[in-house]
Enzyme design. Structure first.
Site, PDB file in Angstrom:
ATOM      1  N   SER A 378       0.837  -1.197   0.000  1.00  0.00           N
ATOM      2  CA  SER A 378       0.000   0.000   0.000  1.00  0.00           C
ATOM      3  C   SER A 378       0.873   1.248   0.000  1.00  0.00           C
ATOM      4  CB  SER A 378      -0.893   0.029   1.242  1.00  0.00           C
ATOM      5  OG  SER A 378      -0.140   0.336   2.411  1.00  0.00           O
ATOM      6  N   ASP A 379       0.353   2.318  -0.608  1.00  0.00           N
ATOM      7  CA  ASP A 379       0.959   3.612  -0.338  1.00  0.00           C
ATOM      8  C   ASP A 379       0.748   3.888   1.149  1.00  0.00           C
ATOM      9  OD1 ASP A 379       2.193   6.072  -0.628  1.00  0.00           O
ATOM     10  OD2 ASP A 379       1.077   6.599  -2.439  1.00  0.00           O
ATOM     11  N   TRP A 380       1.510   4.821   1.699  1.00  0.00           N
ATOM     12  CA  TRP A 380       1.524   4.999   3.150  1.00  0.00           C
ATOM     13  C   TRP A 380       0.151   5.467   3.649  1.00  0.00           C
ATOM     14  CZ3 TRP A 380       5.171   2.657   1.302  1.00  0.00           C
ATOM     15  CH2 TRP A 380       6.321   2.305   1.988  1.00  0.00           C
ATOM     16  N   PHE A 381      -0.451   4.654   4.489  1.00  0.00           N
ATOM     17  CA  PHE A 381      -1.773   4.872   5.072  1.00  0.00           C
ATOM     18  C   PHE A 381      -2.907   4.741   4.046  1.00  0.00           C
ATOM     19  CE2 PHE A 381       1.273   7.429   7.549  1.00  0.00           C
ATOM     20  CZ  PHE A 381       1.135   6.829   8.788  1.00  0.00           C
ATOM     21  N   ALA A 382      -2.637   4.128   2.883  1.00  0.00           N
ATOM     22  CA  ALA A 382      -3.662   4.006   1.845  1.00  0.00           C
ATOM     23  C   ALA A 382      -4.546   2.779   2.027  1.00  0.00           C
ATOM     24  CB  ALA A 382      -3.012   3.969   0.462  1.00  0.00           C
TER      25      ALA A 382
END
Length: 448
Positions: A378-382
């Site tokens: 995942s992208d960060w916090f996505a």
């Protein structure tokens, strides 16, 4: 930003002077990229002082040959621009360092000339430098890597499997000092290395305890795209990867391969495709060959349709199948065919569903139709609040401090979802042989 600007060490004309198609549409992005290229080509004052001190020791040479090593040597990087434009050889102390490395044999082979069109004239009359040719990492086949992964899974405890599915060592929205942008712990009992992920495509990102003046500012991806030169991109990517290795990282969070949809895209400078899917395909595969050939895993991003930054957490990209496959998917397909180890899913929604929990995007298109064998991060916090994202095709949650991946949530997943995610992560490690050779475990990694 606080030192005088210097010419490109590659000896090419400014990449931004090479026109891309549809320049009228690209004008705002190219003006932004020009500003970025000026900044990226500017050395820090401290770096120049070190370069001048070392260059002062150098003896001039009639052949005007500069010997550089694209390895883990900060002095070589600092000298790169200064010595190249002065036509000097390395100081005796640095030259001896290279001679000792040559005597050691692998991971280096012999000398290879690189001719730079506008560089200082060398003995061959064409101008240029010489550098060592690193031995390329010999990938395992995906079939072999996946077989090794299946065998390993049977030896893993539930806790060990869980440790591969989410990152560690973030507090709130910040990484802890001494750790990387993304961190997966080593499992030393099984000989599995830590995954140490760092931003980004254009070089090692500073901050979080990384001392100023210790990283190289490489040209932006858009500047590289405008050279229309895959061979150059491969060489630059290899050099970037060698800096990552020198700083202990083994995963590079790039390249960004988005195709520009609008000249106002907030991260256009970061994407190596420009506005052309064919150009993006050529450049993406070249970048991945260079970086992964140097032994650093690439994470192609952002899958998919992350062509604008405004309101990126909420907007939905509504796209039909033909548009997706003809215009926006080709660079990602090229990354898959180049053997990229991982893909990063994006913040935005696609046809109403967030990318990192979108089964059509992750399972049907990427892992199915494209035949992607690596893992999706995942992208960060996505990952948002979707504790079942692994059921929909996500394999790893970053930065991992959201608490969504735990023993309880994993226990509610569909049968085999966890093992498939773990298997994909292991297979990428084995394919790129990250389990072989020296590797440090943060926060004990030492910055140069």
């Amino acid at each position: 930003k606080d030192g005088p600007s210097t010419p490109s060490p590659w000896g090419h004309p400014s990449p931004l002077l090479v026109a891309a198609p549809s320049m009228r549409a690209m004008a705002p992005a190219f003006l932004f990229a020009v500003a970025g290229a000026v900044l990226c080509g500017t050395a820090t004052a401290s770096g120049l002082q070190r370069s001048e001190a070392l260059a002062g020791e150098a003896d001039s040479t009639s052949e005007s040959e500069v010997f550089l090593e694209f390895g883990e040597d900060a002095e070589a990087e600092n000298l790169k621009v200064e010595l190249l434009q002065r036509g000097l050889s390395l100081p005796a102390s640095a030259q001896r360092h290279l001679e000792l490395a040559a005597e050691e044999g692998p991971p280096y082979e012999g000398w290879e000339p690189i001719h730079l069109g506008d560089g200082p004239t060398g003995s061959d009359g064409k101008g240029g430098i010489r550098r060592r040719t690193p031995v390329k990492t010999e990938y395992r086949s995906w079939d072999s890597a996946k077989s090794m992964a299946r065998d390993m899974i049977g030896s893993m405890t539930p806790t060990e499997k869980l440790s591969l599915l989410h990152g560690i060592e973030w507090k709130g929205f910040s990484q802890k000092d001494g750790w990387y942008t993304g961190n997966i712990p080593a499992i030393e009992r099984l000989g599995l290395p830590a995954l140490k992920m760092q931003d980004a495509s254009s070089g090692f990102r500073s901050g979080a305890g990384i001392p100023p003046g210790t990283v190289v500012a490489w040209p932006s991806m858009l500047a590289l795209a405008s050279t229309w030169d895959p061979e150059l991109v491969e060489t630059v990517a290899e050099a970037i990867a060698r800096e990552f290795k020198g700083k202990g990282a083994n995963v590079l969070l790039g390249p960004g391969v988005q195709v520009h949809r609008t000249a106002w895209g907030g991260r256009n400078f970061e994407y190596i495709s420009g506005e052309d899917p064919h150009l993006g395909s050529r450049m993406a595969s070249a970048y991945i060959r260079g970086a992964q050939g140097a032994g650093v895993m690439c994470v192609a991003k952002h899958w998919a349709f992350n062509e604008q930054e405004f309101d990126r957490l909420n907007y939905s990209v509504d796209v039909d199948t033909r548009t997706a496959w003809e215009l926006y998917y080709p660079p990602f397909q090229a990354a898959v065919e180049a053997g990229v180890g991982a893909m990063m899913c994006s913040y935005n929604k696609v046809n109403g569903t967030h990318s990192c929990t979108n089964s059509d995007l992750l399972k049907r298109d990427l892992k199915g139709a494209m035949g992607f064998n690596g893992f999706v991060i995942s992208d960060w916090f996505a990952m948002y609040n979707y504790s079942d994202a692994i059921d929909h095709g996500l394999d790893m949650d970053m930065p991992g401090n959201d608490g969504l991946i735990n023993m309880s949530s994993v226990g509610k997943l569909h049968r085999h979802s966890e093992d498939e995610a773990v298997s994909r992560i292991l297979a990428s490690m084995y394919k790129l042989r990250l389990n072989q050779g020296w590797s440090c475990n943060p926060p004990l990694c030492q910055w140069p």
